[in-house]
Design a protein around this motif. Structure first.
Motif, PDB file in Angstrom:
ATOM      1  N   ASP A  43       0.834  -1.209   0.000  1.00  0.00           N
ATOM      2  CA  ASP A  43       0.000   0.000   0.000  1.00  0.00           C
ATOM      3  C   ASP A  43       0.866   1.254   0.000  1.00  0.00           C
ATOM      4  O   ASP A  43       0.526   2.262  -0.647  1.00  0.00           O
ATOM      5  N   GLU A  44       1.977   1.194   0.726  1.00  0.00           N
ATOM      6  CA  GLU A  44       2.876   2.354   0.791  1.00  0.00           C
ATOM      7  C   GLU A  44       3.530   2.619  -0.562  1.00  0.00           C
ATOM      8  O   GLU A  44       3.821   3.768  -0.912  1.00  0.00           O
ATOM      9  N   VAL A  45       3.775   1.553  -1.330  1.00  0.00           N
ATOM     10  CA  VAL A  45       4.342   1.722  -2.667  1.00  0.00           C
ATOM     11  C   VAL A  45       3.435   2.610  -3.507  1.00  0.00           C
ATOM     12  O   VAL A  45       3.891   3.567  -4.149  1.00  0.00           O
ATOM     13  N   PHE A  46       2.141   2.320  -3.492  1.00  0.00           N
ATOM     14  CA  PHE A  46       1.196   3.091  -4.293  1.00  0.00           C
ATOM     15  C   PHE A  46       1.032   4.506  -3.748  1.00  0.00           C
ATOM     16  O   PHE A  46       0.886   5.464  -4.515  1.00  0.00           O
ATOM     17  N   ARG A  47       1.056   4.654  -2.417  1.00  0.00           N
ATOM     18  CA  ARG A  47       0.925   5.997  -1.828  1.00  0.00           C
ATOM     19  C   ARG A  47       2.088   6.904  -2.253  1.00  0.00           C
ATOM     20  O   ARG A  47       1.892   8.071  -2.603  1.00  0.00           O
ATOM     21  N   VAL A  48       3.285   6.342  -2.199  1.00  0.00           N
ATOM     22  CA  VAL A  48       4.458   7.139  -2.580  1.00  0.00           C
ATOM     23  C   VAL A  48       4.399   7.489  -4.062  1.00  0.00           C
ATOM     24  O   VAL A  48       4.721   8.615  -4.470  1.00  0.00           O
ATOM     25  N   PHE A  49       3.971   6.526  -4.883  1.00  0.00           N
ATOM     26  CA  PHE A  49       3.870   6.798  -6.319  1.00  0.00           C
ATOM     27  C   PHE A  49       2.865   7.914  -6.587  1.00  0.00           C
ATOM     28  O   PHE A  49       3.132   8.834  -7.387  1.00  0.00           O
ATOM     29  N   HIS A  50       1.721   7.879  -5.932  1.00  0.00           N
ATOM     30  CA  HIS A  50       0.722   8.936  -6.133  1.00  0.00           C
ATOM     31  C   HIS A  50       1.258  10.297  -5.673  1.00  0.00           C
ATOM     32  O   HIS A  50       0.961  11.329  -6.286  1.00  0.00           O
ATOM     33  N   LYS A  51       2.058  10.295  -4.611  1.00  0.00           N
ATOM     34  CA  LYS A  51       2.650  11.556  -4.154  1.00  0.00           C
ATOM     35  C   LYS A  51       3.652  12.076  -5.183  1.00  0.00           C
ATOM     36  O   LYS A  51       3.721  13.286  -5.437  1.00  0.00           O
ATOM     37  N   MET A  52       4.415  11.149  -5.793  1.00  0.00           N
ATOM     38  CA  MET A  52       5.334  11.549  -6.865  1.00  0.00           C
ATOM     39  C   MET A  52       4.589  12.227  -7.999  1.00  0.00           C
ATOM     40  O   MET A  52       5.006  13.269  -8.514  1.00  0.00           O
ATOM     41  N   ARG A  53       3.474  11.614  -8.404  1.00  0.00           N
ATOM     42  CA  ARG A  53       2.701  12.169  -9.513  1.00  0.00           C
ATOM     43  C   ARG A  53       2.092  13.515  -9.131  1.00  0.00           C
ATOM     44  O   ARG A  53       2.024  14.434  -9.949  1.00  0.00           O
ATOM     45  N   TYR A  54       1.662  13.644  -7.879  1.00  0.00           N
ATOM     46  CA  TYR A  54       1.098  14.901  -7.394  1.00  0.00           C
ATOM     47  C   TYR A  54       2.142  16.010  -7.457  1.00  0.00           C
ATOM     48  O   TYR A  54       1.825  17.171  -7.742  1.00  0.00           O
ATOM     49  N   MET A  55       3.410  15.622  -7.219  1.00  0.00           N
ATOM     50  CA  MET A  55       4.499  16.602  -7.252  1.00  0.00           C
ATOM     51  C   MET A  55       5.056  16.785  -8.656  1.00  0.00           C
ATOM     52  O   MET A  55       6.082  17.435  -8.845  1.00  0.00           O
ATOM     53  N   ALA A  56       4.380  16.215  -9.655  1.00  0.00           N
ATOM     54  CA  ALA A  56       4.781  16.332 -11.068  1.00  0.00           C
ATOM     55  C   ALA A  56       6.162  15.737 -11.313  1.00  0.00           C
ATOM     56  O   ALA A  56       6.903  16.190 -12.185  1.00  0.00           O
ATOM     57  N   MET A  57       6.501  14.697 -10.551  1.00  0.00           N
ATOM     58  CA  MET A  57       7.773  14.012 -10.718  1.00  0.00           C
ATOM     59  C   MET A  57       7.625  12.955 -11.808  1.00  0.00           C
ATOM     60  O   MET A  57       6.717  12.124 -11.756  1.00  0.00           O
ATOM     61  N   ARG A  58       8.473  12.991 -12.796  1.00  0.00           N
ATOM     62  CA  ARG A  58       8.402  12.035 -13.910  1.00  0.00           C
ATOM     63  C   ARG A  58       8.972  10.687 -13.476  1.00  0.00           C
ATOM     64  O   ARG A  58      10.156  10.604 -13.128  1.00  0.00           O
ATOM     65  N   PRO A  59       8.174   9.625 -13.487  1.00  0.00           N
ATOM     66  CA  PRO A  59       8.706   8.310 -13.099  1.00  0.00           C
ATOM     67  C   PRO A  59       9.699   7.791 -14.127  1.00  0.00           C
ATOM     68  O   PRO A  59       9.675   8.196 -15.293  1.00  0.00           O
ATOM     69  N   THR A  60      10.570   6.888 -13.698  1.00  0.00           N
ATOM     70  CA  THR A  60      11.562   6.277 -14.571  1.00  0.00           C
ATOM     71  C   THR A  60      11.278   4.784 -14.698  1.00  0.00           C
ATOM     72  O   THR A  60      10.334   4.262 -14.101  1.00  0.00           O
ATOM     73  N   THR A  61      12.109   4.095 -15.467  1.00  0.00           N
ATOM     74  CA  THR A  61      11.936   2.644 -15.606  1.00  0.00           C
ATOM     75  C   THR A  61      12.060   1.948 -14.254  1.00  0.00           C
ATOM     76  O   THR A  61      11.382   0.950 -14.008  1.00  0.00           O
ATOM     77  N   SER A  62      12.912   2.474 -13.378  1.00  0.00           N
ATOM     78  CA  SER A  62      13.052   1.883 -12.039  1.00  0.00           C
ATOM     79  C   SER A  62      11.758   2.018 -11.248  1.00  0.00           C
ATOM     80  O   SER A  62      11.369   1.105 -10.518  1.00  0.00           O
ATOM     81  N   THR A  63      11.088   3.161 -11.396  1.00  0.00           N
ATOM     82  CA  THR A  63       9.801   3.364 -10.725  1.00  0.00           C
ATOM     83  C   THR A  63       8.796   2.315 -11.186  1.00  0.00           C
ATOM     84  O   THR A  63       8.157   1.633 -10.373  1.00  0.00           O
ATOM     85  N   GLY A 109      -0.087   1.856 -19.685  1.00  0.00           N
ATOM     86  CA  GLY A 109      -0.395   2.967 -20.576  1.00  0.00           C
ATOM     87  C   GLY A 109       0.506   4.167 -20.329  1.00  0.00           C
ATOM     88  O   GLY A 109       0.994   4.809 -21.268  1.00  0.00           O
ATOM     89  N   LEU A 110       0.745   4.469 -19.057  1.00  0.00           N
ATOM     90  CA  LEU A 110       1.618   5.598 -18.724  1.00  0.00           C
ATOM     91  C   LEU A 110       3.054   5.326 -19.156  1.00  0.00           C
ATOM     92  O   LEU A 110       3.720   6.211 -19.707  1.00  0.00           O
ATOM     93  N   ALA A 111       3.509   4.101 -18.929  1.00  0.00           N
ATOM     94  CA  ALA A 111       4.872   3.739 -19.336  1.00  0.00           C
ATOM     95  C   ALA A 111       5.023   3.856 -20.852  1.00  0.00           C
ATOM     96  O   ALA A 111       6.043   4.345 -21.360  1.00  0.00           O
ATOM     97  N   TYR A 112       3.986   3.423 -21.580  1.00  0.00           N
ATOM     98  CA  TYR A 112       4.014   3.518 -23.046  1.00  0.00           C
ATOM     99  C   TYR A 112       4.053   4.984 -23.480  1.00  0.00           C
ATOM    100  O   TYR A 112       4.807   5.373 -24.370  1.00  0.00           O
ATOM    101  N   LYS A 113       3.243   5.806 -22.817  1.00  0.00           N
ATOM    102  CA  LYS A 113       3.191   7.233 -23.139  1.00  0.00           C
ATOM    103  C   LYS A 113       4.547   7.899 -22.919  1.00  0.00           C
ATOM    104  O   LYS A 113       4.947   8.788 -23.683  1.00  0.00           O
ATOM    105  N   LEU A 114       5.262   7.458 -21.890  1.00  0.00           N
ATOM    106  CA  LEU A 114       6.564   8.049 -21.569  1.00  0.00           C
ATOM    107  C   LEU A 114       7.708   7.396 -22.338  1.00  0.00           C
ATOM    108  O   LEU A 114       8.859   7.786 -22.185  1.00  0.00           O
ATOM    109  N   GLY A 115       7.379   6.397 -23.146  1.00  0.00           N
ATOM    110  CA  GLY A 115       8.399   5.766 -23.976  1.00  0.00           C
ATOM    111  C   GLY A 115       9.178   4.660 -23.304  1.00  0.00           C
ATOM    112  O   GLY A 115      10.253   4.279 -23.770  1.00  0.00           O
ATOM    113  N   TYR A 116       8.621   4.107 -22.213  1.00  0.00           N
ATOM    114  CA  TYR A 116       9.337   3.085 -21.462  1.00  0.00           C
ATOM    115  C   TYR A 116       8.803   1.661 -21.671  1.00  0.00           C
ATOM    116  O   TYR A 116       9.417   0.707 -21.231  1.00  0.00           O
ATOM    117  N   ALA A 117       7.656   1.512 -22.309  1.00  0.00           N
ATOM    118  CA  ALA A 117       6.924   0.241 -22.259  1.00  0.00           C
ATOM    119  C   ALA A 117       7.740  -0.950 -22.720  1.00  0.00           C
ATOM    120  O   ALA A 117       7.600  -2.054 -22.180  1.00  0.00           O
TER     121      ALA A 117
END
Length: 280
Positions: A202-222, A244-252
Motif C-alpha cells: 500500500d505504501e508503494v502506491f501511496r508514494v507513487f501517487h505523491k510523486m505524480r502529485y508533485m509532477a515528478m516524472r517516473p523512470t523505468t526503475s519506478t 499505458g503511462l509507461a508507453y506514453k513516456l516511452g518506457y513500455a
C-alpha cells in the motif's frame, strides 16, 4: 604482455631503481588481462618497487580500471596518505565488483590514516553496509555523515534511504525522505523500492501517487517496482493504467520492464496479453 617475466625484462632493461621504475610505468599501458597485472605486481615486488609510490598508485589505478581491484588490496596498504581521488576510485571499484567487506576495511584504513571523505566516498561505504546487512556500521556512517557536514547532500541522503530500506527500517527511510527539501526521482525510487522489498505494498502506491502529485516524472526503475507489486497482488486494472503511462513516456518496451509486464499480465490470467508483449 605475453612475455612479461622477471628474467626477460631484467635482461632487456637497466635494473637500477630509477630507470627500472620508469620502465615499469611504461608497461602499465600494455596490461589488458588479470595475468598481466599479476605479472606486473610480481615485477614490482621482486625489484623492490613496492614502496615506489607512483608505481603503486598507477598499479592500483590500472587494477580498478580493468575490474580487478582485489589484486591491488595488498598494494593499497603500502600507499602513504592515499589521495581522496585514489581512495574513491578504489572504493568504487571494490563496490562495483561486490567486494563489500573489503570496502569497509579499506575505508576504515583510510579513515585511520587521516584521509578525508566526501560526498562520493560515503555512498560506496553505505552501499557496502546495505549489502552486508550491517545495521550498526550503517548507523555509524549516518552519524559520520552528519558530523562531517554531508547530512544534507542529496546523493548521500539517498544512499542512506536505500540502506535503511534494505535493512528493513522503513520508518527511518521515510523520515529521511520527509526531511529532504527537494528529493529527486532517484530518492523517491529508493523509497518505493524499499517499500516493495519489505512487502509494504500500500505504501508503494501511496508514494507513487505523491510523486505524480508533485509532477515528478517516473523512470523505468519506478515502473519496475510498481509492476512487481501489481504482479504480486494481481492488480490488473492498475497495472494496465501503469502500462499505458509507461508507453506514453516511452518506457513500455524497455528491457528492464518487459519481464515485469509479462508477469503482471500472466499472474492476472491475461496469458494472451503476456504472450503478445513477449512476441513484441
Amino acid at each position: 604482455m605475453a612475455n612479461l617475466t622477471g628474467s626477460s625484462l631484467r635482461s632487456h632493461f637497466l635494473c637500477n631503481s630509477s630507470n627500472f621504475a620508469t620502465t615499469v610505468l611504461s608497461l602499465f599501458a600494455c596490461c589488458r588481462k588479470r595475468q598481466d597485472l599479476r605479472a606486473l605486481n610480481a615485477l614490482l615486488i621482486v625489484n623492490g618497487l613496492i614502496e615506489h609510490q607512483s608505481s603503486i598508485r598507477q598499479f592500483i589505478t590500472n587494477c580498478c580500471h580493468l575490474g580487478f581491484p582485489d589484486l591491488a588490496l595488498s598494494s593499497f596498504k603500502t600507499v602513504k596518505n592515499p589521495s581522496l581521488s585514489l581512495q574513491n576510485l578504489f572504493l568504487r571499484s571494490l563496490c562495483d565488483n561486490g567486494l563489500f567487506g573489503n570496502v569497509l576495511s579499506v575505508y576504515e584504513m583510510c579513515r585511520n590514516s587521516g584521509s578525508f571523505s566526501d560526498n562520493y566516498t560515503y555512498p560506496f561505504v553505505i552501499k557496502a553496509c546495505s549489502a552486508l546487512s550491517d545495521t550498526g556500521c550503517g548507523e555509524s556512517m549516518h552519524c559520520l555523515v552528519i558530523r562531517d557536514g554531508f547530512g544534507e547532500n542529496l546523493v548521500v541522503q539517498t544512499s542512506l534511504v536505500d540502506f535503511y530500506s534494505k535493512v528493513g527500517e522503513m520508518g527511518n527511510a521515510r523520515k529521511l525522505v520527509d526531511e529532504i527539501s527537494q528529493p529527486d526521482v532517484v530518492t523517491w525510487n529508493a523509497l518505493i523500492s524499499g517499500f516493495s522489498f519489505n512487502s509494504l505494498d500500500d505504501e508503494v502506491f501511496r508514494v507513487f501517487h505523491k510523486m505524480r502529485y508533485m509532477a515528478m516524472r517516473p523512470t523505468t526503475s519506478t515502473f519496475a517496482s510498481l509492476f512487481r507489486v501489481c504482479s504480486k497482488l494481481g492488480a490488473l486494472d492498475f497495472g494496465k493504467s501503469l502500462h499505458g503511462l509507461a508507453y506514453k513516456l516511452g518506457y513500455a518496451m524497455g528491457e528492464s520492464l518487459v519481464p515485469a509486464l509479462i508477469s503482471t499480465y500472466a499472474n492476472s490470467g491475461e496469458i494472451l496479453a503476456a504472450r503478445n508483449i513477449f512476441d513484441a
